[in-house]
Design an enzyme around this catalytic site. Sequence first.
Site, PDB file in Angstrom:
ATOM      1  N   HIS A  86       0.869  -1.183   0.000  1.00  0.00           N
ATOM      2  CA  HIS A  86       0.000   0.000   0.000  1.00  0.00           C
ATOM      3  C   HIS A  86       0.904   1.231   0.000  1.00  0.00           C
ATOM      4  O   HIS A  86       1.789   1.372   0.846  1.00  0.00           O
ATOM      5  CB  HIS A  86      -0.917   0.000   1.224  1.00  0.00           C
ATOM      6  CG  HIS A  86      -1.880  -1.148   1.242  1.00  0.00           C
ATOM      7  ND1 HIS A  86      -2.075  -1.946   2.351  1.00  0.00           N
ATOM      8  CD2 HIS A  86      -2.684  -1.647   0.268  1.00  0.00           C
ATOM      9  CE1 HIS A  86      -2.971  -2.875   2.073  1.00  0.00           C
ATOM     10  NE2 HIS A  86      -3.355  -2.712   0.810  1.00  0.00           N
ATOM     11  N   GLU A  89       1.807   3.618   3.138  1.00  0.00           N
ATOM     12  CA  GLU A  89       2.319   3.014   4.372  1.00  0.00           C
ATOM     13  C   GLU A  89       3.846   3.114   4.360  1.00  0.00           C
ATOM     14  O   GLU A  89       4.555   2.181   3.984  1.00  0.00           O
ATOM     15  CB  GLU A  89       1.815   1.571   4.476  1.00  0.00           C
ATOM     16  CG  GLU A  89       0.299   1.516   4.582  1.00  0.00           C
ATOM     17  CD  GLU A  89      -0.280   0.115   4.568  1.00  0.00           C
ATOM     18  OE1 GLU A  89      -1.513  -0.004   4.646  1.00  0.00           O
ATOM     19  OE2 GLU A  89       0.480  -0.867   4.472  1.00  0.00           O
ATOM     20  N   HIS A 182       3.338  -3.586   6.948  1.00  0.00           N
ATOM     21  CA  HIS A 182       2.314  -2.581   6.680  1.00  0.00           C
ATOM     22  C   HIS A 182       2.196  -1.634   7.875  1.00  0.00           C
ATOM     23  O   HIS A 182       2.731  -1.892   8.948  1.00  0.00           O
ATOM     24  CB  HIS A 182       0.953  -3.255   6.471  1.00  0.00           C
ATOM     25  CG  HIS A 182       0.869  -4.106   5.246  1.00  0.00           C
ATOM     26  ND1 HIS A 182       0.130  -3.755   4.133  1.00  0.00           N
ATOM     27  CD2 HIS A 182       1.421  -5.307   4.954  1.00  0.00           C
ATOM     28  CE1 HIS A 182       0.242  -4.696   3.211  1.00  0.00           C
ATOM     29  NE2 HIS A 182       1.024  -5.658   3.683  1.00  0.00           N
ATOM     30  N   GLU A 246       1.347  -5.446  10.962  1.00  0.00           N
ATOM     31  CA  GLU A 246       0.750  -4.116  11.074  1.00  0.00           C
ATOM     32  C   GLU A 246       1.496  -3.394  12.183  1.00  0.00           C
ATOM     33  O   GLU A 246       1.502  -3.835  13.329  1.00  0.00           O
ATOM     34  CB  GLU A 246      -0.745  -4.227  11.400  1.00  0.00           C
ATOM     35  CG  GLU A 246      -1.558  -4.979  10.359  1.00  0.00           C
ATOM     36  CD  GLU A 246      -1.784  -4.186   9.078  1.00  0.00           C
ATOM     37  OE1 GLU A 246      -1.452  -2.974   9.056  1.00  0.00           O
ATOM     38  OE2 GLU A 246      -2.296  -4.760   8.099  1.00  0.00           O
TER      39      GLU A 246
END
Length: 361
Positions: A86, A89, A182, A246
């Site tokens: 993404h 990020e 991420h 994450e």
Amino acid sequence: MTDAKRSALRHWLSDVRESRDHPHDAGIDPCGVRWQRHAEGVLELTPAASDTSDVSDSSGSADAELPSAAGRPSHRYDAILSCGIHGDETAPIEIVDGILRDISDGKLTLRERVLVVLGNPDAVRAGKRYLEYDLNRLFQGAHAKRAESPAVQRARELEVIVAQFFAGGDGVRRRRRHIDMHTAIRASIFPRFAVVPGTPEHPPQAAWFHALAAADIEATMRTEQPSVTFSYYTCARFGAESCTLELGKVAPFGENRLADFAGIDAALRRWLSGGDMAAREDGQVLQPKRFRVAAEIVRRTDAFVLDVPADTPNFTAYPAGTVLARDGENTYTVSHPEERIVFPNANVANGLRAGVMVVPE
């Protein structure tokens, strides 16, 4: 082949941001590491010959050394380190860039064979999560179900490159590990957490969870649900020890507090330099919260309603009997004493998940 005096490692990120990448070239970095660029933002790195012969780990951990085909010490892993799937990020991209710079400068000795992937260069340059389709929903062949676009082409390209990388070329079967980094678009009760995929043939091992704990990962969620994410693809297709990390909230380049990512940065450096990822310098043995995926909430039709506020943090808990989603005559009702929701998002396309429900291991 490019100028041998110019470090492809040191300029990895700047080349992408300035559209200066030259796919399909190769060389030897001034530090001695061999590199090959397979596509924009994708570098395969092979340690200098003198740096693969002194790897030692007698701990019996998952990172213990594998002998080479000739019985001599060699690098232990075919490793994939990915970020920028993404484009907004940025913290993981900066972490990887710092590691590559230190390898180039001789501050960090590379002892593993690594494929470094910056997933979505177009989105990185635009500063957006994605442009046409979410790249992390296009793996496991899912790209074949979408109209042709740069994102579809990129997913197909990355699948081919990964398959070629894991196939290798020297006849040595090494452990396979993929860390896909991420940052989250929402708050989380556990700001640093890992999605750990597994299959009946390749379930995640306890040592993998210990290694993630040592990287300051506060929670893990184990899943055997088939998925179209990058980390599930490498696990299911190639038996890799994989995870989606994450690591906090999205922020623009230059605005990340990299001190917040010191744990994962140190763990990656330990591992890539031939050490035990689980062996922290301070000797601490951390225990993250362990969850498993109990169910996924999938949006089926345009009538779908997710009864969760848009700003709900990841891992928010709901008691048994709570109705969380309605889709025509179908509902999702919490059936365990407590379930926590992760990645709630009502605005996904039909057929995609609108939330993941987890319960304690």
